[in-house]
Design a protein around this motif. Sequence first.
Motif, short mmCIF file in Angstrom:
data_model
loop_
_atom_site.label_atom_id
_atom_site.label_comp_id
_atom_site.label_asym_id
_atom_site.label_seq_id
_atom_site.Cartn_x
_atom_site.Cartn_y
_atom_site.Cartn_z
N GLY A 292 0.82 -1.20 0.00
CA GLY A 292 0.00 0.00 0.00
C GLY A 292 0.85 1.25 0.00
N VAL A 293 0.18 2.39 0.02
CA VAL A 293 0.89 3.67 -0.08
C VAL A 293 1.85 3.87 1.10
CG1 VAL A 293 0.58 6.17 -0.05
CG2 VAL A 293 -0.87 4.75 -1.51
N GLU A 294 1.44 3.50 2.30
CA GLU A 294 2.32 3.71 3.46
C GLU A 294 3.57 2.84 3.36
OE1 GLU A 294 2.10 6.03 5.76
OE2 GLU A 294 0.34 6.75 4.65
N ASP A 295 3.42 1.59 2.92
CA ASP A 295 4.60 0.73 2.72
C ASP A 295 5.49 1.29 1.63
OD1 ASP A 295 3.88 -1.08 4.68
OD2 ASP A 295 2.84 -2.42 3.29
N LEU A 296 4.89 1.77 0.57
CA LEU A 296 5.68 2.33 -0.52
C LEU A 296 6.46 3.56 -0.06
CD1 LEU A 296 3.13 1.99 -3.45
CD2 LEU A 296 5.35 0.84 -3.28
N LYS A 297 5.87 4.36 0.80
CA LYS A 297 6.58 5.53 1.31
C LYS A 297 7.83 5.11 2.07
CE LYS A 297 3.64 8.58 3.18
NZ LYS A 297 2.36 9.05 3.79
N ASP A 298 7.76 4.03 2.82
CA ASP A 298 8.95 3.52 3.51
C ASP A 298 10.03 3.11 2.50
OD1 ASP A 298 7.88 3.92 6.03
OD2 ASP A 298 7.10 1.88 6.20
N HIS A 299 9.61 2.45 1.43
CA HIS A 299 10.57 2.05 0.40
C HIS A 299 11.19 3.28 -0.28
CE1 HIS A 299 10.20 -2.34 0.31
NE2 HIS A 299 8.91 -2.18 0.57
N LEU A 300 10.40 4.29 -0.53
CA LEU A 300 10.93 5.49 -1.17
C LEU A 300 11.93 6.21 -0.28
CD1 LEU A 300 7.74 6.95 -2.92
CD2 LEU A 300 9.50 5.43 -3.86
N ARG A 301 11.64 6.26 1.01
CA ARG A 301 12.60 6.87 1.94
C ARG A 301 13.94 6.12 1.90
NH1 ARG A 301 7.85 6.58 5.32
NH2 ARG A 301 6.85 8.63 5.52
N THR A 302 13.87 4.80 1.86
CA THR A 302 15.11 4.01 1.78
C THR A 302 15.81 4.24 0.45
OG1 THR A 302 14.18 2.28 3.20
CG2 THR A 302 16.04 1.66 1.82
N ALA A 303 15.05 4.27 -0.63
CA ALA A 303 15.65 4.43 -1.95
C ALA A 303 16.39 5.75 -2.07
CB ALA A 303 14.55 4.35 -3.03
#
Length: 329
Positions: A292-303
């Motif tokens: 979901g969007v919240e999980d994706l936000k975590d991935h984007l922060r890492t990226a």
Amino acid sequence: MSETFLEDNFGRRIDYLRLSVTDRCDLRCSYCLPKGFRDFGEPDHWLNFEEMTRVVQAFTELGVQRVRLTGGEPLVRRDLPLLAGQLAQLPGLTDLSLSSNCTRMDKLAGPLYEAGVRRLNVSLDSLREEVFARVTGGGKLHKVLRGIEAAQQAGFAPIRINTVAMRGVNDQEIETLLDFCAARGFTLRLIETMPVGSTGRDALEDFVDLQTVKRRLEQRFTLTPDVQPGGGPARYYRVAGSDTRIGLITPLSQHFCDTCNRVRLNAEGTLHLCLGQEHNYPLRDVLRRGAGVEDLKDHLRTAITLKPQRHEFREKPSQVVRFMAMTGG
């Protein structure tokens, strides 16, 4: 790192996403794709529109305000206005733009504008039919010009003409291109060739330092620093006494890495953090596992923590092996 916007390890705020919707193109520009190249990605590997919209929503909730649709050639992706309409509805997205060669724009300009795309960059390296055909691997100049006219009639503004400057090919045509843009209210943007893939490295044989072009233009015009809407890297100048603008994109002669505010998501869901480096972060599997969007936000922060400080085009010109069309323009 802030929870409300993306910031890399060097203090640069990331507010601009270039979203590639396909790696395919209906032209074969000499600096982008090898002649006869057919090793494109499979459509099943491309992100679908729902997946693209989901990841863009994650970006916008982290402060990304600008999205540019790119390719390959984005207009070859079927039903592109549908995606544009979905993205235009996302809260926080204030600027939805498009880069295109405009060969198919005569039929799509109206639907894309109605969907919410407002600004347009057009790849156009020559106004001479034979030179255009040679650079693009057989492209028809009249189709591009017809597409540009349709886009202007549909309401796109500003329209910017992107020209890759090449010695002995179009470098003596720059004044003609500038006059073409001035007559239509367009902005001309000149781009230095970059060693992205083998075709980009081959194109360095025709490299034109845009600082020399600027000095040449200053013999005819008075150029004063100016600005244009958008989050890109061009340095803009206004031709004194007119509304004509020219932009210079100079990744080699005067790089702009210190102010880089953008990342690229290719059609297969790989996030490229720098055009001139191989740092990337794959998102397709994450998306297809239902993140979901919240999980994706975590991935984007890492990226974003992987984003390098600068490219190494001069120091390591052979470093980037992918072609431009595979990255997203």
